[in-house]
Design a protein around this motif. Structure first.
Motif, PDB file in Angstrom:
ATOM      1  N   GLU A  12      21.195  28.710   8.494  1.00 44.61           N
ATOM      2  CA  GLU A  12      21.276  30.126   8.850  1.00 44.61           C
ATOM      3  C   GLU A  12      22.340  30.851   8.015  1.00 44.61           C
ATOM      4  O   GLU A  12      22.098  31.945   7.512  1.00 44.61           O
ATOM      5  CB  GLU A  12      21.583  30.293  10.343  1.00 44.61           C
ATOM      6  N   ASP A  13      23.520  30.258   7.884  1.00 46.86           N
ATOM      7  CA  ASP A  13      24.596  30.865   7.097  1.00 46.86           C
ATOM      8  C   ASP A  13      24.184  31.043   5.639  1.00 46.86           C
ATOM      9  O   ASP A  13      24.445  32.078   5.025  1.00 46.86           O
ATOM     10  CB  ASP A  13      25.872  30.024   7.165  1.00 46.86           C
ATOM     11  N   PHE A  14      23.540  30.029   5.088  1.00 43.71           N
ATOM     12  CA  PHE A  14      23.098  30.081   3.699  1.00 43.71           C
ATOM     13  C   PHE A  14      22.082  31.206   3.494  1.00 43.71           C
ATOM     14  O   PHE A  14      22.199  31.998   2.558  1.00 43.71           O
ATOM     15  CB  PHE A  14      22.488  28.733   3.294  1.00 43.71           C
ATOM     16  N   HIS A  15      21.106  31.292   4.375  1.00 37.93           N
ATOM     17  CA  HIS A  15      20.073  32.319   4.214  1.00 37.93           C
ATOM     18  C   HIS A  15      20.590  33.715   4.539  1.00 37.93           C
ATOM     19  O   HIS A  15      20.009  34.704   4.101  1.00 37.93           O
ATOM     20  CB  HIS A  15      18.824  31.951   5.013  1.00 37.93           C
ATOM     21  N   ARG A  16      21.667  33.805   5.267  1.00 35.28           N
ATOM     22  CA  ARG A  16      22.306  35.103   5.493  1.00 35.28           C
ATOM     23  C   ARG A  16      23.107  35.499   4.243  1.00 35.28           C
ATOM     24  O   ARG A  16      23.102  36.643   3.828  1.00 35.28           O
ATOM     25  CB  ARG A  16      23.219  35.036   6.719  1.00 35.28           C
ATOM     26  N   ALA A  17      23.779  34.520   3.628  1.00 24.86           N
ATOM     27  CA  ALA A  17      24.583  34.777   2.421  1.00 24.86           C
ATOM     28  C   ALA A  17      23.690  35.084   1.218  1.00 24.86           C
ATOM     29  O   ALA A  17      23.998  35.964   0.419  1.00 24.86           O
ATOM     30  CB  ALA A  17      25.484  33.586   2.120  1.00 24.86           C
ATOM     31  N   VAL A  18      22.608  34.343   1.082  1.00 24.93           N
ATOM     32  CA  VAL A  18      21.687  34.543  -0.040  1.00 24.93           C
ATOM     33  C   VAL A  18      20.687  35.618   0.387  1.00 24.93           C
ATOM     34  O   VAL A  18      19.721  35.338   1.077  1.00 24.93           O
ATOM     35  CB  VAL A  18      20.977  33.228  -0.423  1.00 24.93           C
ATOM     36  N   ASN A  19      20.957  36.837  -0.028  1.00 26.43           N
ATOM     37  CA  ASN A  19      20.115  37.958   0.399  1.00 26.43           C
ATOM     38  C   ASN A  19      19.135  38.406  -0.682  1.00 26.43           C
ATOM     39  O   ASN A  19      18.489  39.436  -0.551  1.00 26.43           O
ATOM     40  CB  ASN A  19      20.967  39.130   0.892  1.00 26.43           C
ATOM     41  N   MET A  20      19.016  37.625  -1.746  1.00 26.50           N
ATOM     42  CA  MET A  20      18.024  37.896  -2.786  1.00 26.50           C
ATOM     43  C   MET A  20      16.853  36.932  -2.581  1.00 26.50           C
ATOM     44  O   MET A  20      17.061  35.789  -2.172  1.00 26.50           O
ATOM     45  CB  MET A  20      18.629  37.683  -4.179  1.00 26.50           C
ATOM     46  N   THR A  21      15.654  37.387  -2.868  1.00 28.08           N
ATOM     47  CA  THR A  21      14.501  36.491  -2.786  1.00 28.08           C
ATOM     48  C   THR A  21      14.540  35.526  -3.972  1.00 28.08           C
ATOM     49  O   THR A  21      15.252  35.756  -4.962  1.00 28.08           O
ATOM     50  CB  THR A  21      13.175  37.279  -2.822  1.00 28.08           C
ATOM     51  N   SER A  22      13.741  34.483  -3.883  1.00 27.61           N
ATOM     52  CA  SER A  22      13.697  33.534  -4.999  1.00 27.61           C
ATOM     53  C   SER A  22      13.187  34.213  -6.268  1.00 27.61           C
ATOM     54  O   SER A  22      13.666  33.921  -7.364  1.00 27.61           O
ATOM     55  CB  SER A  22      12.849  32.314  -4.642  1.00 27.61           C
ATOM     56  N   GLN A  51      20.578  28.032 -10.460  1.00 25.08           N
ATOM     57  CA  GLN A  51      19.333  27.262 -10.515  1.00 25.08           C
ATOM     58  C   GLN A  51      19.191  26.380  -9.280  1.00 25.08           C
ATOM     59  O   GLN A  51      18.096  26.229  -8.737  1.00 25.08           O
ATOM     60  CB  GLN A  51      19.283  26.405 -11.789  1.00 25.08           C
ATOM     61  N   HIS A  52      20.303  25.815  -8.820  1.00 19.62           N
ATOM     62  CA  HIS A  52      20.255  24.968  -7.631  1.00 19.62           C
ATOM     63  C   HIS A  52      19.939  25.812  -6.396  1.00 19.62           C
ATOM     64  O   HIS A  52      19.154  25.397  -5.534  1.00 19.62           O
ATOM     65  CB  HIS A  52      21.580  24.218  -7.459  1.00 19.62           C
ATOM     66  N   VAL A  53      20.535  26.996  -6.291  1.00 22.89           N
ATOM     67  CA  VAL A  53      20.229  27.903  -5.176  1.00 22.89           C
ATOM     68  C   VAL A  53      18.742  28.233  -5.189  1.00 22.89           C
ATOM     69  O   VAL A  53      18.076  28.209  -4.145  1.00 22.89           O
ATOM     70  CB  VAL A  53      21.084  29.184  -5.245  1.00 22.89           C
ATOM     71  N   LEU A  54      18.209  28.511  -6.349  1.00 24.48           N
ATOM     72  CA  LEU A  54      16.790  28.813  -6.484  1.00 24.48           C
ATOM     73  C   LEU A  54      15.939  27.642  -5.987  1.00 24.48           C
ATOM     74  O   LEU A  54      14.964  27.837  -5.255  1.00 24.48           O
ATOM     75  CB  LEU A  54      16.464  29.139  -7.941  1.00 24.48           C
ATOM     76  N   ALA A  55      16.319  26.437  -6.353  1.00 24.68           N
ATOM     77  CA  ALA A  55      15.579  25.251  -5.901  1.00 24.68           C
ATOM     78  C   ALA A  55      15.668  25.091  -4.385  1.00 24.68           C
ATOM     79  O   ALA A  55      14.674  24.750  -3.732  1.00 24.68           O
ATOM     80  CB  ALA A  55      16.125  24.003  -6.598  1.00 24.68           C
ATOM     81  N   ILE A  56      16.835  25.365  -3.810  1.00 30.54           N
ATOM     82  CA  ILE A  56      16.999  25.255  -2.357  1.00 30.54           C
ATOM     83  C   ILE A  56      16.118  26.273  -1.646  1.00 30.54           C
ATOM     84  O   ILE A  56      15.506  25.962  -0.614  1.00 30.54           O
ATOM     85  CB  ILE A  56      18.485  25.438  -1.962  1.00 30.54           C
ATOM     86  N   LEU A  57      16.034  27.477  -2.174  1.00 32.15           N
ATOM     87  CA  LEU A  57      15.209  28.516  -1.562  1.00 32.15           C
ATOM     88  C   LEU A  57      13.736  28.111  -1.498  1.00 32.15           C
ATOM     89  O   LEU A  57      12.986  28.600  -0.658  1.00 32.15           O
ATOM     90  CB  LEU A  57      15.352  29.841  -2.317  1.00 32.15           C
ATOM     91  N   GLN A  58      13.345  27.219  -2.358  1.00 28.20           N
ATOM     92  CA  GLN A  58      11.945  26.800  -2.407  1.00 28.20           C
ATOM     93  C   GLN A  58      11.691  25.528  -1.603  1.00 28.20           C
ATOM     94  O   GLN A  58      10.581  25.006  -1.603  1.00 28.20           O
ATOM     95  CB  GLN A  58      11.525  26.618  -3.862  1.00 28.20           C
ATOM     96  N   LYS A  59      12.714  25.051  -0.887  1.00 27.04           N
ATOM     97  CA  LYS A  59      12.584  23.820  -0.104  1.00 27.04           C
ATOM     98  C   LYS A  59      12.492  24.119   1.380  1.00 27.04           C
ATOM     99  O   LYS A  59      12.930  25.162   1.843  1.00 27.04           O
ATOM    100  CB  LYS A  59      13.809  22.916  -0.318  1.00 27.04           C
ATOM    101  N   ARG A  60      11.973  23.140   2.094  1.00 30.59           N
ATOM    102  CA  ARG A  60      12.028  23.165   3.545  1.00 30.59           C
ATOM    103  C   ARG A  60      13.336  22.512   3.971  1.00 30.59           C
ATOM    104  O   ARG A  60      13.903  21.696   3.236  1.00 30.59           O
ATOM    105  CB  ARG A  60      10.858  22.390   4.141  1.00 30.59           C
ATOM    106  N   ARG A  61      13.783  22.857   5.130  1.00 29.52           N
ATOM    107  CA  ARG A  61      15.044  22.318   5.645  1.00 29.52           C
ATOM    108  C   ARG A  61      15.029  20.786   5.661  1.00 29.52           C
ATOM    109  O   ARG A  61      16.034  20.143   5.357  1.00 29.52           O
ATOM    110  CB  ARG A  61      15.273  22.861   7.054  1.00 29.52           C
ATOM    111  N   THR A  62      13.911  20.188   5.986  1.00 32.58           N
ATOM    112  CA  THR A  62      13.819  18.729   6.081  1.00 32.58           C
ATOM    113  C   THR A  62      13.882  18.037   4.724  1.00 32.58           C
ATOM    114  O   THR A  62      14.079  16.826   4.656  1.00 32.58           O
ATOM    115  CB  THR A  62      12.521  18.313   6.800  1.00 32.58           C
ATOM    116  N   ASP A  63      13.721  18.795   3.644  1.00 34.62           N
ATOM    117  CA  ASP A  63      13.723  18.206   2.298  1.00 34.62           C
ATOM    118  C   ASP A  63      15.075  18.308   1.593  1.00 34.62           C
ATOM    119  O   ASP A  63      15.191  17.916   0.429  1.00 34.62           O
ATOM    120  CB  ASP A  63      12.662  18.883   1.427  1.00 34.62           C
ATOM    121  N   LEU A  64      16.085  18.827   2.266  1.00 35.96           N
ATOM    122  CA  LEU A  64      17.390  19.017   1.637  1.00 35.96           C
ATOM    123  C   LEU A  64      18.084  17.686   1.365  1.00 35.96           C
ATOM    124  O   LEU A  64      18.026  16.761   2.172  1.00 35.96           O
ATOM    125  CB  LEU A  64      18.292  19.879   2.530  1.00 35.96           C
TER     126      LEU A  64
END
Length: 108
Positions: A12-22, A51-64
């Motif tokens: 939740e904190d990460f997706h609140r901080a990252v306010n740009m779409t992939s 680039q790592h943030v971009l990759a995280i945005l494209q993942k599901r929580r279970t794949d982290l």
């Protein structure tokens, strides 16, 4: 690995901080890395953290991975450490630094 409650809070904190779409982040990384002579391949554009943030945005929580979690903590800390500035210019170095990790302060 972190427990489920901690992971939920970090997600939740990460997706609140990252306010740009992939798509917006990918475009920013490409534009910021381009120059008159060459533009890197899209998957290599920008700084490694972006680039790592971009990759995280494209993942599901279970794949982290553990590395993903470290980057997520780093991004949240970076964004929270920056003091909000009113009337920040669009081309300010601070804004550009934050955009490399997926946060556009003009949207806050």
């Amino acid at each position: 690995m972190t427990d489920a409650l901690e992971l939920d809070a970090l997600w939740e904190d990460f997706h609140r901080a990252v306010n740009m779409t992939s798509q917006e982040l990918a475009a920013w990384l490409r534009v910021s890395d381009a120059d008159e002579s060459a533009e890197p391949l899209p998957e290599h554009a920008g700084e490694p953290t972006g680039q790592h943030v971009l990759a995280i945005l494209q993942k599901r929580r279970t794949d982290l991975t553990d590395e993903d979690l470290e980057v997520m903590y780093q991004v949240v800390e970076t964004v929270e450490a920056e003091v909000d500035v009113e009337n920040e210019p669009e081309d300010s170095p601070r804004r550009h630094r934050l955009m490399f990790v997926g946060h556009d302060p003009l949207r806050s």
